[in-house]
Design a protein around this motif. Structure first.
Motif, mmCIF file in Angstrom:
data_model
loop_
_atom_site.group_PDB
_atom_site.id
_atom_site.type_symbol
_atom_site.label_atom_id
_atom_site.label_comp_id
_atom_site.label_asym_id
_atom_site.label_seq_id
_atom_site.Cartn_x
_atom_site.Cartn_y
_atom_site.Cartn_z
ATOM 1 N N SER A 265 52.484 18.006 25.733
ATOM 2 C CA SER A 265 53.160 16.806 26.220
ATOM 3 C C SER A 265 53.804 16.044 25.057
ATOM 4 O O SER A 265 53.417 16.215 23.899
ATOM 5 N N PRO A 266 54.803 15.209 25.356
ATOM 6 C CA PRO A 266 55.474 14.435 24.294
ATOM 7 C C PRO A 266 54.479 13.584 23.513
ATOM 8 O O PRO A 266 53.736 12.800 24.086
ATOM 9 N N SER A 267 54.468 13.750 22.206
ATOM 10 C CA SER A 267 53.477 13.074 21.376
ATOM 11 C C SER A 267 53.807 11.600 21.180
ATOM 12 O O SER A 267 54.978 11.245 20.977
ATOM 13 N N PRO A 268 52.798 10.729 21.207
ATOM 14 C CA PRO A 268 53.047 9.311 20.905
ATOM 15 C C PRO A 268 53.392 9.087 19.437
ATOM 16 O O PRO A 268 53.826 7.999 19.055
ATOM 17 N N PHE A 269 53.197 10.109 18.603
ATOM 18 C CA PHE A 269 53.482 9.988 17.173
ATOM 19 C C PHE A 269 54.832 10.588 16.787
ATOM 20 O O PHE A 269 55.218 10.549 15.628
ATOM 21 N N GLY A 270 55.543 11.164 17.731
ATOM 22 C CA GLY A 270 56.787 11.837 17.414
ATOM 23 C C GLY A 270 56.550 13.306 17.117
ATOM 24 O O GLY A 270 55.417 13.754 16.931
ATOM 25 N N GLU A 271 57.631 14.072 17.072
ATOM 26 C CA GLU A 271 57.532 15.518 16.863
ATOM 27 C C GLU A 271 57.150 15.848 15.421
ATOM 28 O O GLU A 271 57.642 15.229 14.473
ATOM 29 N N LEU A 272 56.259 16.823 15.253
ATOM 30 C CA LEU A 272 55.901 17.277 13.921
ATOM 31 C C LEU A 272 57.091 17.988 13.281
ATOM 32 O O LEU A 272 57.891 18.622 13.964
ATOM 33 N N THR A 273 57.202 17.885 11.973
ATOM 34 C CA THR A 273 58.287 18.543 11.263
ATOM 35 C C THR A 273 57.729 19.511 10.236
ATOM 36 O O THR A 273 56.607 19.365 9.770
ATOM 37 N N ARG A 274 58.525 20.481 9.886
ATOM 38 C CA ARG A 274 58.119 21.443 8.868
ATOM 39 C C ARG A 274 58.212 20.791 7.495
ATOM 40 O O ARG A 274 59.186 20.119 7.182
ATOM 41 N N ALA A 275 57.194 21.001 6.663
ATOM 42 C CA ALA A 275 57.182 20.455 5.311
ATOM 43 C C ALA A 275 57.579 21.543 4.323
ATOM 44 O O ALA A 275 57.160 22.687 4.466
#
Length: 291
Positions: A265-275
């Protein structure tokens, strides 16, 4: 890599790998038609569903196809276009598995659908996690936060202390991927703060866990968590706390909330990004970084 960047690279006229699902070179108007369908898909999965192209599941593709409608031929073309895009992304290591199956174009595909939670429901589960009490409250709250951030149960169980690094407003970690290997991901400040609150009370015990290495989330005896049982149990506790929320405007939750449902589900923290693993990260404490 960002999905739209991958799309542009794939369809670049100088790219010798600009091929369709069957491996044939895309020519004529095919790149433009494929590009339009993939852009439409990316708008759906990234803007409407808000989970990102690299976390899409077959059920999302079917939902998008059903929403678009059209003839059988048009549906098949959409499947070919998006399937070819994921085939290229898979080849370049951007995704571990394609959510597209060729039979989706014929309407003969019946993928199980995972019910997704809304923004208000995810926020309520986060509130429930914040209410958890007891000796393992810091660990359990972190576990639920990681689910809310989009990690699956197995990925959470595989996180290790030595692979964490801290920056001022985020944390990076090597995250296990289905099919083998890991991927460096950047986590938002909310996750970083929960990890920092948990590390001082983490119950590490050799030989399985140590202060500076071993599984991040451990049992009260310092053992690795059961990737199936523990996330379900802890999430159920957070959901139970959420159901007791005194706010009369709190949204209702489904009768059964699963770890996969929360992770997709859509995260309350925003989408994770690749580091970028090549960037030197300044860390702190037993995780090997300083903030």
């Amino acid at each position: 890599m960002d999905a739209r960047t991958v799309l542009a690279t794939w369809l670049d006229e100088t790219n010798p790998d600009r091929r369709g699902k069957q491996g044939r070179l895309l020519q004529g108007t095919s790149p433009d038609r494929y590009g339009e369908h993939v852009k439409d898909w990316l708008a759906f999965i990234e803007t409407t569903v808000k989970i990102g192209a690299w976390r899409a599941q077959p059920s999302h593709v079917v939902t998008w196809l059903d929403m678009k409608g059209g003839s059988v031929r048009t549906r098949a073309l959409r499947v070919s276009a998006v399937g070819a895009f994921y085939a290229y992304a898979l080849e370049k290591g951007c995704v571990q598995a394609s959510p597209v199956h060729p039979k989706m174009g014929s309407g003969a595909w019946n993928a199980p659908r995972t019910e997704l939670l809304g923004d208000g429901q995810m926020a309520l589960i986060r509130w429930g996690a914040d209410q958890l009490q007891g000796d393992m409250a810091a660990r359990d709250r972190l576990l639920v936060y990681l689910l809310l951030a989009g990690l699956r149960s197995r990925q959470i169980a595989e996180l290790t202390v030595q692979d964490l690094a801290f920056e001022q407003h985020r944390m990076t970690a090597s995250v296990w991927q289905k099919g083998g290997g890991t991927r460096p991901l950047a986590f938002p400040g909310e996750i970083r703060d929960e990890v920092k609150a948990y590390l001082p009370v983490r119950t590490w015990r050799p030989p399985v866990s140590h202060e500076d290495r071993g599984p991040l989330l451990v049992s009260y005896r310092g053992n690795r968590l059961d990737a199936q049982h523990t996330p379900r149990t802890v999430l159920a506790q957070a959901v139970a706390a959420a159901l007791a929320c005194p706010d009369p405007e709190a949204p209702e939750l489904p009768a059964r909330v699963t770890p996969d449902m929360v992770a997709l589900s859509p995260s309350p923290f925003g989408e994770l990004t690749r580091a970028d693993a090549s960037i030197p990260l300044v860390g702190e404490g037993p995780a090997g970084g300083r903030g």
